[in-house]
Scaffold this motif. Sequence first.
Motif, PDB file in Angstrom:
ATOM      1  N   LYS A 273       0.767  -1.163  -0.021  1.00  0.00           N
ATOM      2  CA  LYS A 273      -0.010   0.046   0.043  1.00  0.00           C
ATOM      3  C   LYS A 273       0.959   1.351   0.005  1.00  0.00           C
ATOM      4  CE  LYS A 273      -2.663  -0.496   3.822  1.00  0.00           C
ATOM      5  NZ  LYS A 273      -3.531  -0.302   4.497  1.00  0.00           N
ATOM      6  N   GLU A 274       2.150   1.324   0.037  1.00  0.00           N
ATOM      7  CA  GLU A 274       3.045   2.336   0.052  1.00  0.00           C
ATOM      8  C   GLU A 274       3.498   2.588  -1.560  1.00  0.00           C
ATOM      9  OE1 GLU A 274       6.215   2.043   2.595  1.00  0.00           O
ATOM     10  OE2 GLU A 274       7.261   3.953   1.804  1.00  0.00           O
ATOM     11  N   LEU A 275       3.514   3.826  -1.807  1.00  0.00           N
ATOM     12  CA  LEU A 275       3.949   4.227  -3.416  1.00  0.00           C
ATOM     13  C   LEU A 275       5.492   4.112  -3.226  1.00  0.00           C
ATOM     14  CD1 LEU A 275       3.052   5.272  -5.984  1.00  0.00           C
ATOM     15  CD2 LEU A 275       3.387   7.579  -5.272  1.00  0.00           C
ATOM     16  N   ILE A 276       6.227   3.392  -4.194  1.00  0.00           N
ATOM     17  CA  ILE A 276       7.404   3.314  -4.004  1.00  0.00           C
ATOM     18  C   ILE A 276       8.188   3.781  -5.577  1.00  0.00           C
ATOM     19  CG2 ILE A 276       7.778   1.434  -2.398  1.00  0.00           C
ATOM     20  CD1 ILE A 276       7.891  -0.587  -4.725  1.00  0.00           C
ATOM     21  N   ILE A 277       7.206   3.777  -6.531  1.00  0.00           N
ATOM     22  CA  ILE A 277       7.654   4.148  -7.871  1.00  0.00           C
ATOM     23  C   ILE A 277       6.453   5.006  -8.508  1.00  0.00           C
ATOM     24  CG2 ILE A 277       8.294   3.470 -10.144  1.00  0.00           C
ATOM     25  CD1 ILE A 277       9.410   1.136  -9.255  1.00  0.00           C
ATOM     26  N   ASN A 278       7.039   6.400  -8.679  1.00  0.00           N
ATOM     27  CA  ASN A 278       6.382   7.418  -9.350  1.00  0.00           C
ATOM     28  C   ASN A 278       6.944   8.006 -10.563  1.00  0.00           C
ATOM     29  OD1 ASN A 278       4.377   9.166  -9.964  1.00  0.00           O
ATOM     30  ND2 ASN A 278       4.127  10.107  -8.068  1.00  0.00           N
ATOM     31  N   GLU A 279       6.909   7.301 -11.773  1.00  0.00           N
ATOM     32  CA  GLU A 279       7.625   7.847 -12.870  1.00  0.00           C
ATOM     33  C   GLU A 279       7.075   9.057 -13.292  1.00  0.00           C
ATOM     34  OE1 GLU A 279      10.314   6.482 -14.367  1.00  0.00           O
ATOM     35  OE2 GLU A 279      10.397   5.344 -12.615  1.00  0.00           O
TER      36      GLU A 279
ATOM     37  N   ARG B 181      -2.362  14.248 -13.676  1.00  0.00           N
ATOM     38  CA  ARG B 181      -4.089  13.700 -13.842  1.00  0.00           C
ATOM     39  C   ARG B 181      -4.063  12.331 -13.550  1.00  0.00           C
ATOM     40  NH1 ARG B 181      -5.058  13.136 -18.567  1.00  0.00           N
ATOM     41  NH2 ARG B 181      -3.094  13.325 -19.572  1.00  0.00           N
ATOM     42  N   PHE B 182      -2.993  11.657 -13.500  1.00  0.00           N
ATOM     43  CA  PHE B 182      -3.220  10.189 -13.069  1.00  0.00           C
ATOM     44  C   PHE B 182      -2.771  10.022 -11.726  1.00  0.00           C
ATOM     45  CE2 PHE B 182      -3.053   8.108 -17.254  1.00  0.00           C
ATOM     46  CZ  PHE B 182      -2.560   8.871 -18.021  1.00  0.00           C
ATOM     47  N   SER B 183      -3.713   9.200 -10.994  1.00  0.00           N
ATOM     48  CA  SER B 183      -3.417   9.240  -9.285  1.00  0.00           C
ATOM     49  C   SER B 183      -3.874   7.756  -9.342  1.00  0.00           C
ATOM     50  CB  SER B 183      -4.554  10.161  -8.561  1.00  0.00           C
ATOM     51  OG  SER B 183      -5.746   9.913  -8.963  1.00  0.00           O
ATOM     52  N   PRO B 184      -2.822   6.944  -8.663  1.00  0.00           N
ATOM     53  CA  PRO B 184      -3.051   5.422  -8.223  1.00  0.00           C
ATOM     54  C   PRO B 184      -3.500   5.524  -6.759  1.00  0.00           C
ATOM     55  CG  PRO B 184      -0.681   6.010  -8.124  1.00  0.00           C
ATOM     56  CD  PRO B 184      -1.525   7.308  -8.581  1.00  0.00           C
ATOM     57  N   LYS B 185      -4.301   4.482  -6.425  1.00  0.00           N
ATOM     58  CA  LYS B 185      -4.698   4.345  -4.884  1.00  0.00           C
ATOM     59  C   LYS B 185      -4.645   2.833  -4.948  1.00  0.00           C
ATOM     60  CE  LYS B 185      -7.407   8.446  -4.209  1.00  0.00           C
ATOM     61  NZ  LYS B 185      -6.932   9.207  -5.052  1.00  0.00           N
ATOM     62  N   SER B 186      -4.091   2.506  -3.548  1.00  0.00           N
ATOM     63  CA  SER B 186      -4.211   1.063  -3.182  1.00  0.00           C
ATOM     64  C   SER B 186      -4.439   1.011  -1.961  1.00  0.00           C
ATOM     65  CB  SER B 186      -2.504   0.761  -3.058  1.00  0.00           C
ATOM     66  OG  SER B 186      -2.504  -0.704  -2.844  1.00  0.00           O
ATOM     67  N   PRO B 187      -6.110   0.422  -1.906  1.00  0.00           N
ATOM     68  CA  PRO B 187      -6.718   0.403  -0.713  1.00  0.00           C
ATOM     69  C   PRO B 187      -6.183  -0.609   0.293  1.00  0.00           C
ATOM     70  CG  PRO B 187      -7.983  -0.309  -2.510  1.00  0.00           C
ATOM     71  CD  PRO B 187      -6.907   0.218  -2.953  1.00  0.00           C
TER      72      PRO B 187
ATOM     73  N   LYS C 213      -3.172  -4.394  -0.108  1.00  0.00           N
ATOM     74  CA  LYS C 213      -2.152  -4.833  -0.980  1.00  0.00           C
ATOM     75  C   LYS C 213      -2.501  -5.710  -2.047  1.00  0.00           C
ATOM     76  CE  LYS C 213      -0.381  -9.111   1.070  1.00  0.00           C
ATOM     77  NZ  LYS C 213       0.711  -9.746   1.754  1.00  0.00           N
ATOM     78  N   ALA C 214      -3.854  -5.958  -2.036  1.00  0.00           N
ATOM     79  CA  ALA C 214      -4.441  -6.915  -3.190  1.00  0.00           C
ATOM     80  C   ALA C 214      -5.348  -6.019  -4.228  1.00  0.00           C
ATOM     81  CB  ALA C 214      -5.437  -7.855  -2.684  1.00  0.00           C
ATOM     82  N   HIS C 215      -5.298  -4.773  -4.140  1.00  0.00           N
ATOM     83  CA  HIS C 215      -5.750  -3.917  -5.088  1.00  0.00           C
ATOM     84  C   HIS C 215      -5.119  -2.676  -5.453  1.00  0.00           C
ATOM     85  CE1 HIS C 215      -9.134  -6.261  -3.214  1.00  0.00           C
ATOM     86  NE2 HIS C 215      -9.901  -5.861  -4.036  1.00  0.00           N
ATOM     87  N   LEU C 216      -4.990  -2.392  -6.792  1.00  0.00           N
ATOM     88  CA  LEU C 216      -4.436  -1.098  -7.211  1.00  0.00           C
ATOM     89  C   LEU C 216      -5.238  -0.394  -8.101  1.00  0.00           C
ATOM     90  CD1 LEU C 216      -1.975   1.005  -6.992  1.00  0.00           C
ATOM     91  CD2 LEU C 216      -0.968  -0.519  -8.612  1.00  0.00           C
ATOM     92  N   ASN C 217      -5.711   0.724  -7.909  1.00  0.00           N
ATOM     93  CA  ASN C 217      -6.605   1.108  -9.016  1.00  0.00           C
ATOM     94  C   ASN C 217      -5.880   2.305  -9.499  1.00  0.00           C
ATOM     95  OD1 ASN C 217      -8.674  -0.608  -8.224  1.00  0.00           O
ATOM     96  ND2 ASN C 217      -9.235   0.821  -6.582  1.00  0.00           N
TER      97      ASN C 217
END
Lengths: 109, 114
Positions: B52-58, B63-69, B71-75
């Motif tokens: 659930k922690e952002l480790i790579i943000n290229e 406008r693109f925003s990831p979200k991980s509620p 560890k099994a989900h990444l939207n």
Amino acid sequence: DAKTTQPNSMESNEEEPVHLPCNHSTISGTDYIHWYRQLPSQGPEYVIHGLTSNVNNRMASLAIAEDRKSSTLILHRATLRDAAVYYCTGDTGRRALTFGSGTRLQVQP
Amino acid sequence: DTAVSQTPKYLVTQMGNDKSIKCEQNLGHDTMYWYKQDSKKFLKIMFSYNNKELIINETVPNRFSPKSPDKAHLNLHINSLELGDSAVYFCASSQGGARNYGYTFGSGTRLTVV
């Protein structure tokens, strides 16, 4: 990230062995070499990976040069279902895998 | 049982709209990724989350925003869609990076912005 160079395309006949080359001259001593393939309209699929010695699994074999600057993915008997784009990449263990343009393998019946 | 599943498979939308793509993995992996594959078939990493922690943000537009509620989900949510956002987006997962077992990819979401 390790920069990789692969031929754009290769052709093979069905049931013959295929040797897909990859140059990765900038790879570091601790980077694993990975191979993936992407069939049409599908996501990439893991094939094999290794560090120094040759590796075998049910899908393929990976031959790594002694200086680790190149490797060869070996499909022992190509089938029509092996037609895909094959990517080799280096894994630094710190960042995500990066993919080049790969080799498009065509298999003729 | 699909290991890494993405929804929707296809998404056609107009410029300026906001849309989301969802990804779920049932492999128990601790790391998830978003990749973008453009028309030339290059696969580029966008984001990666570990537990659930952002480790790579290229270098991706904000406008693109990831979200991980969890560890099994990444939207992936995309605001104000542009024509250049048209691509296939792949979600992937791994256990502790690619080193041990490699990545497992989903089948992709083909986004078309008109």
